[in-house]
Enzyme design. Sequence first.
Site, mmCIF file in Angstrom:
data_model
loop_
_atom_site.group_PDB
_atom_site.id
_atom_site.type_symbol
_atom_site.label_atom_id
_atom_site.label_comp_id
_atom_site.label_asym_id
_atom_site.label_seq_id
_atom_site.Cartn_x
_atom_site.Cartn_y
_atom_site.Cartn_z
ATOM 1 N N HIS A 29 0.824 -1.207 0.000
ATOM 2 C CA HIS A 29 0.000 0.000 0.000
ATOM 3 C C HIS A 29 0.856 1.253 0.000
ATOM 4 O O HIS A 29 0.631 2.184 -0.764
ATOM 5 C CB HIS A 29 -0.925 0.018 1.217
ATOM 6 N N GLU A 65 8.014 5.217 -2.906
ATOM 7 C CA GLU A 65 8.600 4.765 -4.166
ATOM 8 C C GLU A 65 9.280 3.419 -3.950
ATOM 9 O O GLU A 65 9.742 3.128 -2.842
ATOM 10 C CB GLU A 65 9.617 5.796 -4.659
ATOM 11 N N LEU A 87 -4.330 -7.893 3.105
ATOM 12 C CA LEU A 87 -4.827 -9.031 3.866
ATOM 13 C C LEU A 87 -6.269 -9.402 3.560
ATOM 14 O O LEU A 87 -6.779 -10.377 4.124
ATOM 15 C CB LEU A 87 -4.663 -8.743 5.359
ATOM 16 N N GLY A 90 -10.821 -5.830 -1.367
ATOM 17 C CA GLY A 90 -11.251 -4.460 -1.163
ATOM 18 C C GLY A 90 -10.928 -3.623 -2.386
ATOM 19 O O GLY A 90 -10.542 -4.141 -3.444
ATOM 20 N N HIS A 92 -8.520 -1.585 -3.231
ATOM 21 C CA HIS A 92 -7.171 -1.621 -3.809
ATOM 22 C C HIS A 92 -6.986 -2.843 -4.695
ATOM 23 O O HIS A 92 -6.393 -2.754 -5.778
ATOM 24 C CB HIS A 92 -6.118 -1.618 -2.706
#
Length: 267
Positions: A29, A65, A87, A90, A92
């Site tokens: 993330h 980055e 985990l 969703g 993302h």
Amino acid sequence: MQRISARPGRVSPLHGRRPAPPALVVVAHGSRDPRALSTVGALLDRVRALRPGLPVRLGHIELNEPLLPDTLAALGEAEAVLVPLLLSRGYHVKQDIPEMAAAARARTRLAAPLGPHPLLVDALHARLAEAGWPLGTDGAEGDVRRTGAVVLAAAGSRDPESRVDTGRTARLLAGRLGVPVVPAYASAAAPTVPEAVRALAARGRHRVAVASYFTAPGRFATECAEAAPWIASAPLGTHPAMARLLLHRYDRTLRTPAATTPALASA
């Protein structure tokens, strides 16, 4: 066609060489906490040690980055398997990562998120033991089984499938520990960790541990740990089970027909 070297009678050393495997791109993330980036880097080193010769790369969704589009651009025409360091299902997993890969016009396949999976329960159990959760058959373990419980502290998501995945992990962990395990969230979902602690206390469970269901240190993990009335475990981080699980998701994706969507079925 066989490749011939400039010297007569000698075959090019490229003849018979196996093609390089698709790269494993771990998609994190991203975090403003510098400990997160160093933890993820150390986890990738564990993966490389387990699978020498496999190209292992890192790409972030935001905040750190390299960003995923830059990682994919650096791979050029090479094929890659994107394994979310996330985990549960969703936004993302379902939107951000596929859209980034499509925009980069990269040759990619998307793996399922890491959870739920028994290897995560191995890591959660070990982290709780490190924090002081009693093991064995002594009196302390018996006391905890009678009066103890665990709050499984996760980041949280508005996606109901994310909560389903976290709930499955909680049930797996409860089966391992023999005590109630209640999912709770740092944001976007209920209950919060303090709410879950109060609900367990109302049920007579006064020795409540917080299990950190986060891949790396960060603000959410810190805030959830501070709400623990007893012990709080460290994030999953570089536990060996995490490295094995990343490789498991990579291998399973390569074995799955490309027409399917393994990211939406996190078994």
